[in-house]
Design a protein around this motif. Structure first.
Motif, PDB file in Angstrom:
ATOM      1  N   GLY A   1       0.812  -1.214   0.000  1.00  0.00           N
ATOM      2  CA  GLY A   1       0.000   0.000   0.000  1.00  0.00           C
ATOM      3  C   GLY A   1       0.845   1.264   0.000  1.00  0.00           C
ATOM      4  N   VAL A   2       0.265   2.331   0.508  1.00  0.00           N
ATOM      5  CA  VAL A   2       0.930   3.632   0.543  1.00  0.00           C
ATOM      6  C   VAL A   2       1.277   4.011   1.976  1.00  0.00           C
ATOM      7  N   ASP A   3       2.196   4.962   2.093  1.00  0.00           N
ATOM      8  CA  ASP A   3       2.641   5.427   3.413  1.00  0.00           C
ATOM      9  C   ASP A   3       3.072   4.267   4.306  1.00  0.00           C
ATOM     10  N   VAL A   4       3.940   3.436   3.756  1.00  0.00           N
ATOM     11  CA  VAL A   4       4.389   2.233   4.439  1.00  0.00           C
ATOM     12  C   VAL A   4       5.679   2.518   5.196  1.00  0.00           C
ATOM     13  N   ALA A   5       5.702   2.144   6.451  1.00  0.00           N
ATOM     14  CA  ALA A   5       6.913   2.299   7.267  1.00  0.00           C
ATOM     15  C   ALA A   5       7.994   1.356   6.751  1.00  0.00           C
ATOM     16  N   PRO A   6       9.245   1.763   6.780  1.00  0.00           N
ATOM     17  CA  PRO A   6      10.339   0.907   6.301  1.00  0.00           C
ATOM     18  C   PRO A   6      10.351  -0.468   6.962  1.00  0.00           C
ATOM     19  N   GLU A   7       9.993  -0.534   8.210  1.00  0.00           N
ATOM     20  CA  GLU A   7       9.983  -1.808   8.929  1.00  0.00           C
ATOM     21  C   GLU A   7       9.006  -2.804   8.309  1.00  0.00           C
ATOM     22  N   ARG A   8       7.907  -2.314   7.763  1.00  0.00           N
ATOM     23  CA  ARG A   8       6.922  -3.210   7.137  1.00  0.00           C
ATOM     24  C   ARG A   8       7.488  -3.872   5.883  1.00  0.00           C
ATOM     25  N   PHE A   9       8.344  -3.154   5.142  1.00  0.00           N
ATOM     26  CA  PHE A   9       8.989  -3.764   3.977  1.00  0.00           C
ATOM     27  C   PHE A   9       9.833  -4.959   4.414  1.00  0.00           C
ATOM     28  N   ILE A  10      10.589  -4.775   5.471  1.00  0.00           N
ATOM     29  CA  ILE A  10      11.480  -5.834   5.947  1.00  0.00           C
ATOM     30  C   ILE A  10      10.668  -6.997   6.497  1.00  0.00           C
ATOM     31  N   ASP A  11       9.659  -6.703   7.301  1.00  0.00           N
ATOM     32  CA  ASP A  11       8.810  -7.753   7.864  1.00  0.00           C
ATOM     33  C   ASP A  11       8.160  -8.582   6.754  1.00  0.00           C
ATOM     34  N   ALA A  12       7.639  -7.909   5.738  1.00  0.00           N
ATOM     35  CA  ALA A  12       6.983  -8.606   4.623  1.00  0.00           C
ATOM     36  C   ALA A  12       7.993  -9.417   3.825  1.00  0.00           C
ATOM     37  N   ALA A  13       9.163  -8.865   3.581  1.00  0.00           N
ATOM     38  CA  ALA A  13      10.189  -9.589   2.819  1.00  0.00           C
ATOM     39  C   ALA A  13      10.594 -10.871   3.542  1.00  0.00           C
ATOM     40  N   LYS A  14      10.735 -10.786   4.852  1.00  0.00           N
ATOM     41  CA  LYS A  14      11.087 -11.973   5.628  1.00  0.00           C
ATOM     42  C   LYS A  14       9.944 -12.978   5.658  1.00  0.00           C
ATOM     43  N   ALA A  15       8.734 -12.513   5.912  1.00  0.00           N
ATOM     44  CA  ALA A  15       7.581 -13.404   6.018  1.00  0.00           C
ATOM     45  C   ALA A  15       7.266 -14.100   4.700  1.00  0.00           C
ATOM     46  N   GLN A  16       7.428 -13.384   3.589  1.00  0.00           N
ATOM     47  CA  GLN A  16       7.095 -13.914   2.273  1.00  0.00           C
ATOM     48  C   GLN A  16       8.299 -14.503   1.545  1.00  0.00           C
ATOM     49  N   GLN A  17       9.478 -14.424   2.170  1.00  0.00           N
ATOM     50  CA  GLN A  17      10.736 -14.879   1.569  1.00  0.00           C
ATOM     51  C   GLN A  17      10.929 -14.246   0.189  1.00  0.00           C
ATOM     52  N   CYS A  18      10.770 -12.934   0.155  1.00  0.00           N
ATOM     53  CA  CYS A  18      10.875 -12.179  -1.097  1.00  0.00           C
ATOM     54  C   CYS A  18      12.330 -12.070  -1.554  1.00  0.00           C
ATOM     55  N   GLY A  19      12.509 -12.036  -2.847  1.00  0.00           N
ATOM     56  CA  GLY A  19      13.826 -11.814  -3.417  1.00  0.00           C
ATOM     57  C   GLY A  19      14.026 -10.368  -3.831  1.00  0.00           C
ATOM     58  N   ILE A  20      12.925  -9.613  -3.875  1.00  0.00           N
ATOM     59  CA  ILE A  20      12.975  -8.212  -4.298  1.00  0.00           C
ATOM     60  C   ILE A  20      12.100  -7.365  -3.378  1.00  0.00           C
ATOM     61  N   ILE A  21      12.622  -6.214  -2.994  1.00  0.00           N
ATOM     62  CA  ILE A  21      11.832  -5.172  -2.344  1.00  0.00           C
ATOM     63  C   ILE A  21      11.835  -3.995  -3.306  1.00  0.00           C
ATOM     64  N   ALA A  22      10.654  -3.532  -3.678  1.00  0.00           N
ATOM     65  CA  ALA A  22      10.535  -2.400  -4.597  1.00  0.00           C
ATOM     66  C   ALA A  22       9.844  -1.247  -3.882  1.00  0.00           C
ATOM     67  N   CYS A  23      10.484  -0.078  -3.918  1.00  0.00           N
ATOM     68  CA  CYS A  23       9.954   1.111  -3.247  1.00  0.00           C
ATOM     69  C   CYS A  23       9.797   2.241  -4.261  1.00  0.00           C
ATOM     70  N   SER A  24       8.724   2.989  -4.116  1.00  0.00           N
ATOM     71  CA  SER A  24       8.489   4.138  -4.976  1.00  0.00           C
ATOM     72  C   SER A  24       8.196   5.355  -4.114  1.00  0.00           C
ATOM     73  N   SER A  25       8.687   6.491  -4.552  1.00  0.00           N
ATOM     74  CA  SER A  25       8.473   7.738  -3.832  1.00  0.00           C
ATOM     75  C   SER A  25       7.988   8.809  -4.794  1.00  0.00           C
ATOM     76  N   LEU A  26       6.984   9.529  -4.383  1.00  0.00           N
ATOM     77  CA  LEU A  26       6.499  10.635  -5.207  1.00  0.00           C
ATOM     78  C   LEU A  26       6.902  11.993  -4.643  1.00  0.00           C
ATOM     79  N   LEU A  27       7.426  12.011  -3.425  1.00  0.00           N
ATOM     80  CA  LEU A  27       7.837  13.259  -2.778  1.00  0.00           C
ATOM     81  C   LEU A  27       9.276  13.138  -2.284  1.00  0.00           C
ATOM     82  N   THR A  28      10.036  14.193  -2.411  1.00  0.00           N
ATOM     83  CA  THR A  28      11.419  14.156  -1.929  1.00  0.00           C
ATOM     84  C   THR A  28      11.483  13.910  -0.426  1.00  0.00           C
ATOM     85  N   THR A  29      10.463  14.310   0.300  1.00  0.00           N
ATOM     86  CA  THR A  29      10.472  14.129   1.755  1.00  0.00           C
ATOM     87  C   THR A  29      10.406  12.664   2.159  1.00  0.00           C
ATOM     88  N   THR A  30       9.933  11.794   1.276  1.00  0.00           N
ATOM     89  CA  THR A  30       9.842  10.378   1.617  1.00  0.00           C
ATOM     90  C   THR A  30      11.021   9.553   1.094  1.00  0.00           C
TER      91      THR A  30
END
Length: 91
Positions: free
Chosen positions: A4-33
């Motif tokens: 989803g949107v406005d995802v905390a960095p920790e959620r990316f890591i938790d999901a990658a570990k839980a799902q055994q992901c090989g890729i984490i993809a992040c997108s930013s539309l604002l320089t502040t993020t």
């Protein structure tokens, strides 16, 4: 796995570990993020998954230089390019 949107960095890591992901993809539309992408890379290292997970970044303000500066693996300008790049990581 779409986190989803406005995802905390920790959620990316938790999901990658839980799902055994090989890729984490992040997108930013604002320089502040953009710094949250840096944090995703840092947390992946701390969690011990950095060697097994490729990190892709993109979005309007993101550049190849920024990708390199934060230690991500791949920058793409749009989702279509990201999907194509992901094929190389999964091969």
């Amino acid at each position: 796995v779409d986190l989803g949107v406005d995802v905390a960095p920790e959620r990316f890591i938790d999901a990658a570990k839980a799902q055994q992901c090989g890729i984490i993809a992040c997108s930013s539309l604002l320089t502040t993020t953009m710094q949250e992408m840096r944090r995703v890379v840092e947390l992946a290292k701390e969690a011990g998954i950095r060697g097994s997970v490729k990190i892709m970044v993109g979005g309007a303000p993101v550049t190849q230089s920024f990708c390199e500066a934060i230690g991500a693996d791949c920058y793409t300008k749009d989702a279509a390019s990201a999907a194509e790049a992901a094929l190389h990581f999964c091969a």
